[in-house]
Design an enzyme around this catalytic site. Sequence first.
Site, PDB file in Angstrom:
ATOM      1  N   GLY A  13      47.426  47.201  79.813  1.00  0.00           N
ATOM      2  CA  GLY A  13      48.075  47.664  81.041  1.00  0.00           C
ATOM      3  C   GLY A  13      48.016  49.062  81.188  1.00  0.00           C
ATOM      4  O   GLY A  13      47.193  49.926  80.813  1.00  0.00           O
ATOM      5  N   ILE A  14      49.251  49.549  81.700  1.00  0.00           N
ATOM      6  CA  ILE A  14      49.560  51.234  81.574  1.00  0.00           C
ATOM      7  C   ILE A  14      49.337  51.743  80.355  1.00  0.00           C
ATOM      8  O   ILE A  14      48.910  52.767  80.202  1.00  0.00           O
ATOM      9  CB  ILE A  14      50.972  51.400  82.539  1.00  0.00           C
ATOM     10  CG1 ILE A  14      50.873  50.823  83.828  1.00  0.00           C
ATOM     11  CG2 ILE A  14      51.039  52.891  82.372  1.00  0.00           C
ATOM     12  CD1 ILE A  14      52.442  50.975  84.347  1.00  0.00           C
ATOM     13  N   ALA A  83      56.296  50.598  76.170  1.00  0.00           N
ATOM     14  CA  ALA A  83      56.416  48.975  75.985  1.00  0.00           C
ATOM     15  C   ALA A  83      57.614  48.605  76.596  1.00  0.00           C
ATOM     16  O   ALA A  83      58.695  49.436  76.715  1.00  0.00           O
ATOM     17  CB  ALA A  83      56.647  48.584  74.441  1.00  0.00           C
ATOM     18  N   GLY A  84      57.275  47.546  77.494  1.00  0.00           N
ATOM     19  CA  GLY A  84      58.544  47.328  78.441  1.00  0.00           C
ATOM     20  C   GLY A  84      58.280  45.580  78.889  1.00  0.00           C
ATOM     21  O   GLY A  84      57.173  45.143  78.847  1.00  0.00           O
ATOM     22  N   TYR A 147      66.666  45.228  84.305  1.00  0.00           N
ATOM     23  CA  TYR A 147      65.684  46.067  84.372  1.00  0.00           C
ATOM     24  C   TYR A 147      66.053  47.411  84.990  1.00  0.00           C
ATOM     25  O   TYR A 147      65.532  48.512  84.280  1.00  0.00           O
ATOM     26  CB  TYR A 147      64.432  45.397  84.964  1.00  0.00           C
ATOM     27  CG  TYR A 147      63.137  46.338  85.036  1.00  0.00           C
ATOM     28  CD1 TYR A 147      62.123  46.073  83.880  1.00  0.00           C
ATOM     29  CD2 TYR A 147      62.528  47.099  85.884  1.00  0.00           C
ATOM     30  CE1 TYR A 147      60.967  47.038  83.743  1.00  0.00           C
ATOM     31  CE2 TYR A 147      61.397  47.628  86.006  1.00  0.00           C
ATOM     32  CZ  TYR A 147      60.470  47.493  84.801  1.00  0.00           C
ATOM     33  OH  TYR A 147      59.203  48.065  84.960  1.00  0.00           O
ATOM     34  N   PRO A 177      56.735  55.067  87.216  1.00  0.00           N
ATOM     35  CA  PRO A 177      55.587  54.823  88.096  1.00  0.00           C
ATOM     36  C   PRO A 177      56.016  53.874  89.189  1.00  0.00           C
ATOM     37  O   PRO A 177      57.203  53.103  89.004  1.00  0.00           O
ATOM     38  CB  PRO A 177      54.613  53.928  87.051  1.00  0.00           C
ATOM     39  CG  PRO A 177      55.146  53.948  85.779  1.00  0.00           C
ATOM     40  CD  PRO A 177      56.551  54.587  85.928  1.00  0.00           C
TER      41      PRO A 177
HETATM   42  P1  NDP Z   1      52.185  44.891  80.219  1.00  0.00           P
HETATM   43  O1  NDP Z   1      52.925  43.817  80.352  1.00  0.00           O
HETATM   44  O2  NDP Z   1      50.823  44.949  80.633  1.00  0.00           O
HETATM   45  O3  NDP Z   1      52.117  45.418  78.751  1.00  0.00           O
HETATM   46  C1  NDP Z   1      53.138  45.518  77.875  1.00  0.00           C
HETATM   47  C2  NDP Z   1      52.862  46.202  76.471  1.00  0.00           C
HETATM   48  O4  NDP Z   1      54.090  46.152  75.844  1.00  0.00           O
HETATM   49  C3  NDP Z   1      52.023  45.126  75.773  1.00  0.00           C
HETATM   50  O5  NDP Z   1      51.262  46.053  74.999  1.00  0.00           O
HETATM   51  C4  NDP Z   1      52.872  44.471  75.043  1.00  0.00           C
HETATM   52  O6  NDP Z   1      52.487  43.946  73.725  1.00  0.00           O
HETATM   53  C5  NDP Z   1      54.028  45.619  74.641  1.00  0.00           C
HETATM   54  N1  NDP Z   1      55.324  44.915  74.445  1.00  0.00           N
HETATM   55  C6  NDP Z   1      56.089  44.232  75.171  1.00  0.00           C
HETATM   56  N2  NDP Z   1      57.264  43.902  74.422  1.00  0.00           N
HETATM   57  C7  NDP Z   1      57.222  44.639  73.265  1.00  0.00           C
HETATM   58  C8  NDP Z   1      58.014  44.624  71.979  1.00  0.00           C
HETATM   59  N3  NDP Z   1      59.217  43.920  72.099  1.00  0.00           N
HETATM   60  N4  NDP Z   1      57.719  45.408  70.949  1.00  0.00           N
HETATM   61  C9  NDP Z   1      56.445  46.044  71.066  1.00  0.00           C
HETATM   62  N5  NDP Z   1      55.639  46.084  72.187  1.00  0.00           N
HETATM   63  C10 NDP Z   1      56.016  45.111  73.158  1.00  0.00           C
HETATM   64  O7  NDP Z   1      52.998  46.024  80.847  1.00  0.00           O
HETATM   65  P2  NDP Z   1      52.642  47.227  81.837  1.00  0.00           P
HETATM   66  O8  NDP Z   1      51.454  47.936  81.711  1.00  0.00           O
HETATM   67  O9  NDP Z   1      52.709  46.452  83.470  1.00  0.00           O
HETATM   68  O10 NDP Z   1      53.963  48.124  81.796  1.00  0.00           O
HETATM   69  C11 NDP Z   1      53.943  49.274  81.007  1.00  0.00           C
HETATM   70  C12 NDP Z   1      55.437  49.961  81.206  1.00  0.00           C
HETATM   71  O11 NDP Z   1      55.322  50.606  82.396  1.00  0.00           O
HETATM   72  C13 NDP Z   1      56.479  49.230  80.921  1.00  0.00           C
HETATM   73  O12 NDP Z   1      57.830  49.704  80.452  1.00  0.00           O
HETATM   74  C14 NDP Z   1      57.044  48.481  82.470  1.00  0.00           C
HETATM   75  O13 NDP Z   1      58.368  48.494  82.527  1.00  0.00           O
HETATM   76  C15 NDP Z   1      56.686  49.994  83.164  1.00  0.00           C
HETATM   77  N6  NDP Z   1      56.135  49.919  84.564  1.00  0.00           N
HETATM   78  C16 NDP Z   1      55.156  49.169  84.997  1.00  0.00           C
HETATM   79  C17 NDP Z   1      54.854  48.825  86.628  1.00  0.00           C
HETATM   80  C18 NDP Z   1      53.543  48.047  86.858  1.00  0.00           C
HETATM   81  O14 NDP Z   1      53.403  48.252  87.978  1.00  0.00           O
HETATM   82  N7  NDP Z   1      52.931  47.514  85.902  1.00  0.00           N
HETATM   83  C19 NDP Z   1      55.596  49.643  87.247  1.00  0.00           C
HETATM   84  C20 NDP Z   1      56.620  50.564  87.016  1.00  0.00           C
HETATM   85  C21 NDP Z   1      56.955  50.703  85.732  1.00  0.00           C
HETATM   86  P3  NDP Z   1      51.572  42.673  73.483  1.00  0.00           P
HETATM   87  O15 NDP Z   1      50.205  43.300  74.253  1.00  0.00           O
HETATM   88  O16 NDP Z   1      51.596  42.443  72.090  1.00  0.00           O
HETATM   89  O17 NDP Z   1      52.447  41.640  74.546  1.00  0.00           O
END
Ligand code: NDP
Length: 241
Positions: A13-14, A83-84, A147, A177
């Site tokens: 993702g991002i 990470a989120g 969130y 974002p």
């Molecule tokens: P994704 O769900 O695509 O990817 C999340 C990443 O975080 C993955 O690599 C995942 O690992 C990792 N992760 C999740 N939980 C944990 C944990 N407990 N410990 C370590 N790593 C963890 O997320 P996005 O790309 O959509 O979002 C990225 C960030 O941007 C987040 O903080 C989100 O809140 C924020 N955001 C996203 C938006 C969007 O439109 N997508 C909009 C605004 C903010 P694994 O691959 O192993 O699951």
Amino acid sequence: MARVALVTGGTRGIGEGISLGLKEAGYTVVASYAGNDEAAAKFKEANGIEVYKFDVGDFEACQATLAKIESEVGAIDVLVNNAGITRDKPFHRMEKGHWDDVIRTNLDSLFNLTRPLIDGMRERNYGRIISISSINGQKGQFGQTNYSAAKAGLVGFSKALAQETAAKGITVNVVSPGYIATEMVRAVPKEVLDTKILPHIPVGRLGEANEIARTVVFLAAEDAGFITGSTISVNGGQYMA
Ligand code: NDP
């Protein structure tokens, strides 16, 4: 020697976009992930970026893995808290577990990652701490009290830490974002996208991960040292804070 940058959740993702953007800008990048080994292996193979698996909500795991990364790769000068997770529910139906999971992963992680790294950054008189918030932390969002609270909390954390570390060459900033075309958002039905989401984005399209990456690379640069405690919105004009 190239500075080392750690991107949490940097394999998908991002985060993937941020990892690639920092690599292209000349950093030695390390990406972390939680459990999706397949995506992490694919990412590592395609991009030659080292990956580390640990839970950002677990302080001891963060301490141990950060020490490992610093001994194997080098001192981390750039930390990107990306990470989120989401656990959406209207508040009257939200369970304690939904609340705890989101606060732990999205907010506790800032302490867990930053605390073990801050002493080294202070000693070296250099650091860049960039955390990924969300438009929904700025304006609130139905079904996302957990969130929105975590993502707004990240801004307060950054403003406070920015004041504490300014004299030490360490900047602390936030990127916020809007809707970004990741797997999650692409899975939204086209009709919902066209009628409920895109009409609220003045630019008229979703953002791309590389547009978040561009902002992170800008804030990570050595010559961005006068920008600290700031939040940069990257949302196509959807919300003007
Ligand atoms: P994704 O769900 O695509 O990817 C999340 C990443 O975080 C993955 O690599 C995942 O690992 C990792 N992760 C999740 N939980 C944990 C944990 N407990 N410990 C370590 N790593 C963890 O997320 P996005 O790309 O959509 O979002 C990225 C960030 O941007 C987040 O903080 C989100 O809140 C924020 N955001 C996203 C938006 C969007 O439109 N997508 C909009 C605004 C903010 P694994 O691959 O192993 O699951």
